[in-house]
Design a protein around this motif. Structure first.
Motif, PDB file in Angstrom:
ATOM      1  N   LEU A 166       0.816  -1.219   0.000  1.00  0.00           N
ATOM      2  CA  LEU A 166       0.000   0.000   0.000  1.00  0.00           C
ATOM      3  C   LEU A 166       0.846   1.264   0.000  1.00  0.00           C
ATOM      4  CD1 LEU A 166      -2.912  -0.997   2.420  1.00  0.00           C
ATOM      5  CD2 LEU A 166      -2.904  -0.999  -0.075  1.00  0.00           C
ATOM      6  N   ASP A 167       2.046   1.215   0.554  1.00  0.00           N
ATOM      7  CA  ASP A 167       2.937   2.387   0.520  1.00  0.00           C
ATOM      8  C   ASP A 167       3.362   2.719  -0.903  1.00  0.00           C
ATOM      9  OD1 ASP A 167       2.969   3.026   3.235  1.00  0.00           O
ATOM     10  OD2 ASP A 167       4.495   1.515   3.643  1.00  0.00           O
ATOM     11  N   ASN A 168       3.507   1.716  -1.737  1.00  0.00           N
ATOM     12  CA  ASN A 168       3.944   1.898  -3.119  1.00  0.00           C
ATOM     13  C   ASN A 168       2.885   2.619  -3.958  1.00  0.00           C
ATOM     14  OD1 ASN A 168       5.787   1.535  -5.300  1.00  0.00           O
ATOM     15  ND2 ASN A 168       4.553  -0.179  -6.014  1.00  0.00           N
ATOM     16  N   LEU A 169       1.644   2.603  -3.539  1.00  0.00           N
ATOM     17  CA  LEU A 169       0.561   3.223  -4.313  1.00  0.00           C
ATOM     18  C   LEU A 169       0.729   4.723  -4.427  1.00  0.00           C
ATOM     19  CD1 LEU A 169      -2.528   1.331  -2.891  1.00  0.00           C
ATOM     20  CD2 LEU A 169      -1.093   0.721  -4.837  1.00  0.00           C
ATOM     21  N   GLN A 170       1.330   5.336  -3.433  1.00  0.00           N
ATOM     22  CA  GLN A 170       1.499   6.778  -3.439  1.00  0.00           C
ATOM     23  C   GLN A 170       2.502   7.233  -4.500  1.00  0.00           C
ATOM     24  OE1 GLN A 170      -0.879   8.081  -1.668  1.00  0.00           O
ATOM     25  NE2 GLN A 170      -1.280   6.035  -0.893  1.00  0.00           N
ATOM     26  N   CYS A 171       3.267   6.315  -5.058  1.00  0.00           N
ATOM     27  CA  CYS A 171       4.271   6.657  -6.063  1.00  0.00           C
ATOM     28  C   CYS A 171       3.682   6.744  -7.467  1.00  0.00           C
ATOM     29  CB  CYS A 171       5.393   5.610  -6.056  1.00  0.00           C
ATOM     30  SG  CYS A 171       6.248   5.538  -4.487  1.00  0.00           S
ATOM     31  N   SER A 172       2.452   6.323  -7.650  1.00  0.00           N
ATOM     32  CA  SER A 172       1.830   6.280  -8.967  1.00  0.00           C
ATOM     33  C   SER A 172       1.164   7.621  -9.284  1.00  0.00           C
ATOM     34  CB  SER A 172       0.766   5.180  -9.006  1.00  0.00           C
ATOM     35  OG  SER A 172       1.312   3.975  -8.588  1.00  0.00           O
ATOM     36  N   TYR A 173       1.692   8.312 -10.286  1.00  0.00           N
ATOM     37  CA  TYR A 173       1.145   9.627 -10.627  1.00  0.00           C
ATOM     38  C   TYR A 173       0.308   9.608 -11.898  1.00  0.00           C
ATOM     39  CZ  TYR A 173       4.363  11.144  -7.056  1.00  0.00           C
ATOM     40  OH  TYR A 173       5.017  11.291  -5.871  1.00  0.00           O
ATOM     41  N   THR A 174       0.573   8.707 -12.804  1.00  0.00           N
ATOM     42  CA  THR A 174      -0.226   8.628 -14.025  1.00  0.00           C
ATOM     43  C   THR A 174      -1.070   7.353 -13.994  1.00  0.00           C
ATOM     44  OG1 THR A 174       1.543   7.530 -15.227  1.00  0.00           O
ATOM     45  CG2 THR A 174       1.445   9.938 -15.371  1.00  0.00           C
ATOM     46  N   CYS A 175      -2.207   7.418 -14.638  1.00  0.00           N
ATOM     47  CA  CYS A 175      -3.115   6.268 -14.624  1.00  0.00           C
ATOM     48  C   CYS A 175      -4.003   6.280 -15.854  1.00  0.00           C
ATOM     49  CB  CYS A 175      -3.961   6.300 -13.354  1.00  0.00           C
ATOM     50  SG  CYS A 175      -4.958   7.764 -13.161  1.00  0.00           S
ATOM     51  N   ARG A 176      -4.719   5.196 -16.019  1.00  0.00           N
ATOM     52  CA  ARG A 176      -5.797   5.103 -17.003  1.00  0.00           C
ATOM     53  C   ARG A 176      -7.086   5.361 -16.232  1.00  0.00           C
ATOM     54  NH1 ARG A 176      -4.616   1.991 -21.718  1.00  0.00           N
ATOM     55  NH2 ARG A 176      -6.494   2.983 -22.444  1.00  0.00           N
ATOM     56  N   ILE A 177      -7.921   6.242 -16.776  1.00  0.00           N
ATOM     57  CA  ILE A 177      -9.114   6.685 -16.064  1.00  0.00           C
ATOM     58  C   ILE A 177     -10.368   6.236 -16.806  1.00  0.00           C
ATOM     59  CG2 ILE A 177     -10.372   8.689 -15.171  1.00  0.00           C
ATOM     60  CD1 ILE A 177      -7.534  10.148 -15.434  1.00  0.00           C
ATOM     61  N   LEU A 178     -11.271   5.588 -16.087  1.00  0.00           N
ATOM     62  CA  LEU A 178     -12.589   5.239 -16.601  1.00  0.00           C
ATOM     63  C   LEU A 178     -13.578   6.087 -15.816  1.00  0.00           C
ATOM     64  CD1 LEU A 178     -10.779   2.455 -16.651  1.00  0.00           C
ATOM     65  CD2 LEU A 178     -12.923   1.494 -17.424  1.00  0.00           C
ATOM     66  N   ARG A 179     -14.399   6.862 -16.529  1.00  0.00           N
ATOM     67  CA  ARG A 179     -15.302   7.803 -15.866  1.00  0.00           C
ATOM     68  C   ARG A 179     -16.671   7.711 -16.514  1.00  0.00           C
ATOM     69  NH1 ARG A 179     -12.395  12.290 -16.590  1.00  0.00           N
ATOM     70  NH2 ARG A 179     -11.454  12.301 -14.551  1.00  0.00           N
ATOM     71  N   LYS A 180     -17.715   7.507 -15.677  1.00  0.00           N
ATOM     72  CA  LYS A 180     -19.081   7.488 -16.182  1.00  0.00           C
ATOM     73  C   LYS A 180     -19.527   8.890 -16.515  1.00  0.00           C
ATOM     74  CE  LYS A 180     -21.577   3.520 -14.701  1.00  0.00           C
ATOM     75  NZ  LYS A 180     -22.350   2.827 -13.745  1.00  0.00           N
ATOM     76  N   ASP A 181     -20.309   9.009 -17.581  1.00  0.00           N
ATOM     77  CA  ASP A 181     -20.884  10.315 -17.916  1.00  0.00           C
ATOM     78  C   ASP A 181     -21.845  10.710 -16.808  1.00  0.00           C
ATOM     79  OD1 ASP A 181     -19.556  10.419 -20.327  1.00  0.00           O
ATOM     80  OD2 ASP A 181     -21.179   9.421 -21.414  1.00  0.00           O
ATOM     81  N   LYS A 182     -21.863  11.999 -16.529  1.00  0.00           N
ATOM     82  CA  LYS A 182     -22.752  12.490 -15.461  1.00  0.00           C
ATOM     83  C   LYS A 182     -24.154  12.622 -15.951  1.00  0.00           C
ATOM     84  CE  LYS A 182     -19.003  14.693 -13.194  1.00  0.00           C
ATOM     85  NZ  LYS A 182     -18.603  14.948 -11.948  1.00  0.00           N
TER      86      LYS A 182
END
Length: 182
Positions: A166-182
């Motif tokens: 879980l400490d390693n998660l804070q090192c991730s700055y870029t990601c793939r984002i899935l977002r539902k339309d509002k």
């Protein structure tokens, strides 16, 4: 140190293409963008609904972290993703306000462990499934099912034993984002 609210799914796989396809299928979200972890994750929390935002990062070799915005216990997601990817799925939820700590684990489509603790209780309110191999079956001298105090430290310990840092998660700055339309 973890933020006041943490909501993640962890999936062990080396097949990112299949993971994204399975996430789109279970979430109903088709749009995928790339970028930094969206601020909406923390300001658009939902209690009893499926996530509307997913931020996926590779947290370590063969592990993906899916940050999301829902406190819902995602049983269907765990069953589907672990079955579809023939792997281990772990859901983590933590809320510092009341010490709520939650771990849900599925392996190859089968729920194997669920533990839920609240800071004010000495024993978990939910403690179901088979003990993991690293859990002491006679920790209290009577039965391993009598787990005491499931809190943030417990979440860290369980995750490390399962292969998620879980400490390693804070090192991730870029990601793939899935977002539902509002």
């Amino acid at each position: 140190m973890m933020k006041p609210v943490q909501l993640h799914l962890h999936v062990k796989t080396s097949n990112s293409k299949k993971l994204y396809s399975a996430l789109q299928q279970i979430s109903g979200i088709n749009e995928i963008d790339s970028g930094s972890v969206p601020a909406e994750l923390e300001c658009s929390l939902v209690l009893d609904a499926d996530p509307t935002i997913l931020a996926v990062t590779k947290s370590s070799e063969n592990w993906y972290c899916i940050r999301h915005n829902s406190f819902k216990k995602l049983f269907e997601w765990g069953e589907y993703l672990s079955s579809e990817l023939d792997t281990l799925f772990v859901q983590i939820s933590f809320r510092s306000e009341d010490g709520f700590s939650y771990l849900l684990a599925y392996e190859k489509g089968k729920r194997i462990r669920e533990i839920e603790g609240v800071g004010s209780t000495e024993t978990p309110v939910t403690n179901e499934g088979e003990l993991f191999s690293f859990e002491n079956p006679f920790a209290d001298g009577i039965s391993g099912k009598d787990l005491q105090m499931f809190d943030l430290d417990s979440l860290y310990d369980y995750c490390l034993e399962l292969g998620v840092d879980l400490d390693n998660l804070q090192c991730s700055y870029t990601c793939r984002i899935l977002r539902k339309d509002k």
